[in-house]
Design a protein around this motif. Sequence first.
Motif, PDB file in Angstrom:
ATOM      1  N   ALA A  19       2.376  15.132 -13.435  1.00  0.00           N
ATOM      2  CA  ALA A  19       1.201  15.237 -14.316  1.00  0.00           C
ATOM      3  C   ALA A  19       0.151  16.144 -13.664  1.00  0.00           C
ATOM      4  O   ALA A  19      -0.461  16.992 -14.330  1.00  0.00           O
ATOM      5  N   LEU A  20      -0.014  15.991 -12.353  1.00  0.00           N
ATOM      6  CA  LEU A  20      -1.030  16.794 -11.646  1.00  0.00           C
ATOM      7  C   LEU A  20      -0.662  18.276 -11.620  1.00  0.00           C
ATOM      8  O   LEU A  20      -1.529  19.135 -11.804  1.00  0.00           O
ATOM      9  N   ASP A  21       0.640  18.585 -11.434  1.00  0.00           N
ATOM     10  CA  ASP A  21       1.061  19.998 -11.400  1.00  0.00           C
ATOM     11  C   ASP A  21       0.759  20.695 -12.719  1.00  0.00           C
ATOM     12  O   ASP A  21       0.171  21.778 -12.744  1.00  0.00           O
ATOM     13  N   GLY A  22       1.175  20.060 -13.818  1.00  0.00           N
ATOM     14  CA  GLY A  22       0.937  20.646 -15.143  1.00  0.00           C
ATOM     15  C   GLY A  22      -0.555  20.767 -15.422  1.00  0.00           C
ATOM     16  O   GLY A  22      -1.032  21.767 -15.970  1.00  0.00           O
ATOM     17  N   TRP A  23      -1.273  19.759 -15.012  1.00  0.00           N
ATOM     18  CA  TRP A  23      -2.713  19.716 -15.262  1.00  0.00           C
ATOM     19  C   TRP A  23      -3.437  20.828 -14.500  1.00  0.00           C
ATOM     20  O   TRP A  23      -4.311  21.502 -15.034  1.00  0.00           O
ATOM     21  N   ARG A  24      -3.039  21.021 -13.239  1.00  0.00           N
ATOM     22  CA  ARG A  24      -3.658  22.072 -12.416  1.00  0.00           C
ATOM     23  C   ARG A  24      -3.521  23.425 -13.113  1.00  0.00           C
ATOM     24  O   ARG A  24      -4.460  24.210 -13.184  1.00  0.00           O
ATOM     25  N   ARG A  25      -2.335  23.686 -13.665  1.00  0.00           N
ATOM     26  CA  ARG A  25      -2.106  24.978 -14.337  1.00  0.00           C
ATOM     27  C   ARG A  25      -2.962  25.088 -15.596  1.00  0.00           C
ATOM     28  O   ARG A  25      -3.557  26.115 -15.876  1.00  0.00           O
ATOM     29  N   GLN A  26      -3.050  23.983 -16.347  1.00  0.00           N
ATOM     30  CA  GLN A  26      -3.846  24.010 -17.585  1.00  0.00           C
ATOM     31  C   GLN A  26      -5.336  24.211 -17.270  1.00  0.00           C
ATOM     32  O   GLN A  26      -6.037  24.920 -17.987  1.00  0.00           O
ATOM     33  N   VAL A  27      -5.804  23.593 -16.190  1.00  0.00           N
ATOM     34  CA  VAL A  27      -7.223  23.748 -15.819  1.00  0.00           C
ATOM     35  C   VAL A  27      -7.509  25.222 -15.524  1.00  0.00           C
ATOM     36  O   VAL A  27      -8.480  25.798 -16.021  1.00  0.00           O
ATOM     37  N   ALA A  28      -6.611  25.849 -14.729  1.00  0.00           N
ATOM     38  CA  ALA A  28      -6.829  27.260 -14.373  1.00  0.00           C
ATOM     39  C   ALA A  28      -6.750  28.155 -15.604  1.00  0.00           C
ATOM     40  O   ALA A  28      -7.539  29.085 -15.766  1.00  0.00           O
ATOM     41  N   ARG A  29      -5.806  27.836 -16.497  1.00  0.00           N
ATOM     42  CA  ARG A  29      -5.565  28.699 -17.655  1.00  0.00           C
ATOM     43  C   ARG A  29      -6.607  28.506 -18.755  1.00  0.00           C
ATOM     44  O   ARG A  29      -7.168  29.463 -19.273  1.00  0.00           O
ATOM     45  N   ALA A  30      -6.894  27.253 -19.103  1.00  0.00           N
ATOM     46  CA  ALA A  30      -7.666  27.016 -20.327  1.00  0.00           C
ATOM     47  C   ALA A  30      -9.071  26.444 -20.099  1.00  0.00           C
ATOM     48  O   ALA A  30      -9.925  26.563 -20.970  1.00  0.00           O
ATOM     49  N   VAL A  31      -9.303  25.819 -18.951  1.00  0.00           N
ATOM     50  CA  VAL A  31     -10.605  25.158 -18.749  1.00  0.00           C
ATOM     51  C   VAL A  31     -11.579  26.070 -17.985  1.00  0.00           C
ATOM     52  O   VAL A  31     -12.719  26.275 -18.416  1.00  0.00           O
ATOM     53  N   VAL A  32     -11.086  26.633 -16.869  1.00  0.00           N
ATOM     54  CA  VAL A  32     -11.986  27.418 -16.003  1.00  0.00           C
ATOM     55  C   VAL A  32     -12.665  28.583 -16.740  1.00  0.00           C
ATOM     56  O   VAL A  32     -13.880  28.780 -16.588  1.00  0.00           O
ATOM     57  N   GLY A  67      -7.777   8.964 -12.772  1.00  0.00           N
ATOM     58  CA  GLY A  67      -8.730   9.326 -11.709  1.00  0.00           C
ATOM     59  C   GLY A  67      -8.261  10.540 -10.924  1.00  0.00           C
ATOM     60  O   GLY A  67      -9.055  11.411 -10.570  1.00  0.00           O
ATOM     61  N   LEU A  68      -6.938  10.609 -10.663  1.00  0.00           N
ATOM     62  CA  LEU A  68      -6.400  11.766  -9.929  1.00  0.00           C
ATOM     63  C   LEU A  68      -6.582  13.045 -10.749  1.00  0.00           C
ATOM     64  O   LEU A  68      -6.904  14.110 -10.211  1.00  0.00           O
ATOM     65  N   MET A  99       0.835  -1.193   0.000  1.00  0.00           N
ATOM     66  CA  MET A  99       0.000   0.000   0.000  1.00  0.00           C
ATOM     67  C   MET A  99       0.873   1.247   0.000  1.00  0.00           C
ATOM     68  O   MET A  99       1.838   1.330   0.728  1.00  0.00           O
ATOM     69  N   ASP A 100       0.495   2.208  -0.845  1.00  0.00           N
ATOM     70  CA  ASP A 100       1.213   3.464  -0.877  1.00  0.00           C
ATOM     71  C   ASP A 100       0.181   4.559  -1.133  1.00  0.00           C
ATOM     72  O   ASP A 100      -0.488   4.542  -2.160  1.00  0.00           O
ATOM     73  N   PHE A 101       0.053   5.474  -0.226  1.00  0.00           N
ATOM     74  CA  PHE A 101      -1.001   6.472  -0.348  1.00  0.00           C
ATOM     75  C   PHE A 101      -0.530   7.776  -0.980  1.00  0.00           C
ATOM     76  O   PHE A 101      -1.277   8.719  -1.095  1.00  0.00           O
ATOM     77  N   GLU A 102       0.746   7.814  -1.385  1.00  0.00           N
ATOM     78  CA  GLU A 102       1.273   9.032  -2.003  1.00  0.00           C
ATOM     79  C   GLU A 102       1.234   8.886  -3.529  1.00  0.00           C
ATOM     80  O   GLU A 102       1.571   7.827  -4.056  1.00  0.00           O
ATOM     81  N   PRO A 103       0.883   9.963  -4.250  1.00  0.00           N
ATOM     82  CA  PRO A 103       1.014   9.895  -5.711  1.00  0.00           C
ATOM     83  C   PRO A 103       2.493   9.706  -6.065  1.00  0.00           C
ATOM     84  O   PRO A 103       3.361  10.213  -5.353  1.00  0.00           O
ATOM     85  N   SER A 104       2.779   8.954  -7.125  1.00  0.00           N
ATOM     86  CA  SER A 104       4.169   8.770  -7.545  1.00  0.00           C
ATOM     87  C   SER A 104       4.706  10.103  -8.061  1.00  0.00           C
ATOM     88  O   SER A 104       3.945  11.050  -8.292  1.00  0.00           O
ATOM     89  N   GLU A 105       6.032  10.142  -8.290  1.00  0.00           N
ATOM     90  CA  GLU A 105       6.641  11.378  -8.798  1.00  0.00           C
ATOM     91  C   GLU A 105       6.004  11.763 -10.140  1.00  0.00           C
ATOM     92  O   GLU A 105       5.694  12.922 -10.395  1.00  0.00           O
ATOM     93  N   GLU A 106       5.813  10.727 -10.981  1.00  0.00           N
ATOM     94  CA  GLU A 106       5.220  10.978 -12.303  1.00  0.00           C
ATOM     95  C   GLU A 106       3.798  11.528 -12.189  1.00  0.00           C
ATOM     96  O   GLU A 106       3.408  12.463 -12.889  1.00  0.00           O
ATOM     97  N   GLN A 107       3.020  10.912 -11.277  1.00  0.00           N
ATOM     98  CA  GLN A 107       1.643  11.388 -11.083  1.00  0.00           C
ATOM     99  C   GLN A 107       1.644  12.821 -10.554  1.00  0.00           C
ATOM    100  O   GLN A 107       0.845  13.656 -10.985  1.00  0.00           O
TER     101      GLN A 107
END
Length: 381
Positions: free
Chosen positions: A12-25, A73-74, A1-9
């Motif tokens: 991916a989440l950091d870049g995605w968060r920025r894209q959501v704020a910039r282009a989706v919202v 899912g994340l 069991m590992d409850f932390e997102p991997s480095e890759e995840q």
Amino acid sequence: MDFEPSEEQGMALDGWRRQVARAVVPIAQEFRDRAFSKEAAHELLQVMADFGVGCGWVPEDGGGVGYDFLTSGLLFEELSRASPDVAGLAWVHEGASLKVYANGSPEIKKRYLPLMTTGKVIGCSAISEPNIGSSVREMRTRAVRDGKYFRISGEKMWTSNATVADIVLVVARTGENEFSMFLVDREEHGFQAAEISKLGLNGWPLAQVVFDDVVVPEENLLGTLGSGMRETMKGFDRSRCFVSTLALGISHSALQDSIEYSKQRSQFGKPIGGHQLVQGLLAEMATDLAASQLLVYRALSMLAKGQRCELEASIAKSFATEAAQRITSKAIQIHGACGIAKEFPLERHFRNARMLTIPDGTTQINQLIIGRKLTGIDAFS
Ligand SMILES: Cc1cc2nc3c(=O)[nH]c(=O)nc-3n(C[C@H](O)[C@H](O)[C@H](O)COP(=O)(O)OP(=O)(O)OC[C@H]3O[C@@H](n4cnc5c(N)ncnc54)[C@H](O)[C@@H]3O)c2cc1C
């Protein structure tokens, strides 16, 4: 069991968060109270495609990103914090793309997948009907063979994305107890879709779809004759996990808004967050959210390993969507009268959460699935 997102995840989440704020919202905010226009829906899917949302599940040989379901899912959980409506649009489309990838003939895949994975063609799945919801095997829409064609007639209901969709994957009765899935192209074969006005998630289109003797070539059969119901049931493990990620996103927003408000608003000479009963509400909300996350991640990680997770997906879906209602209701309570004002986002979180206990198996249907798994006894009929 590992409850932390991997480095890759995490990356991916950091870049995605920025894209959501910039282009989706910016687009999502325009469509909070009305369904996405077709142009907006295409634009949203296009700005998300490079980040693997809306096309993440399709493997690379089909033009997608081939994300595992946990990573995806994340990303959906993150997107749902900003806009559960956009997340709804994207996962329904993504599910349709995956069904085309898994069941389409080489010609169908070649024609549609490059367009679907780049957001140029939008998909949806039509199963429910005006008189048939939970009891899917009683559906009445029929597809009758006519030489090298099938003629489809019937009415579907509550079809997500249908008003903006270019193709609909329709499940129809092809025999006494036989159900098959067909790809119907709006331009080529024609279908009518009418938007349904609803309580929440108002950007995410939801429609009634009519097939009036629609003629489709036999090549548009997805899978084999009679495989439609099996494919639909298989898809439910996945769709239950992803509808739960919408619940997680809404719950995060409601909790975050409540924490901030409880620190700013003062009554009886101190911030309301300093009153023990308000902290009690916050603690219950945070606990419900944490439990929902763990259940959803467990089901997603099983999906990611290619395992069936009927029990785990039903537990996650019924818990996370019911919890989202409790969390958003408590968020309103913490905001007092401001909680019910349209000027604040709380009433919208509440309406959005209320939508999620119904699709992909109501809470009661998921409880029956859990009960059947636990006892081996089928209580459906
Ligand atoms: C936001 C949203 C998106 C949707 N998207 C799609 C989509 O893209 N495609 C699609 O095909 N459909 C879609 N649906 C429809 C959805 O799948 C159905 O609404 C759902 O299956 C329930 O069917 P129903 O609404 O007809 O309710 P019914 O099946 O009529 O149920 C009514 C009530 O009876 C209860 N009930 C029914 N049977 C039993 C039983 N055996 N035991 C105990 N209680 C029971 C239910 O839990 C519910 O409380 C969507 C719905 C929503 C709200």
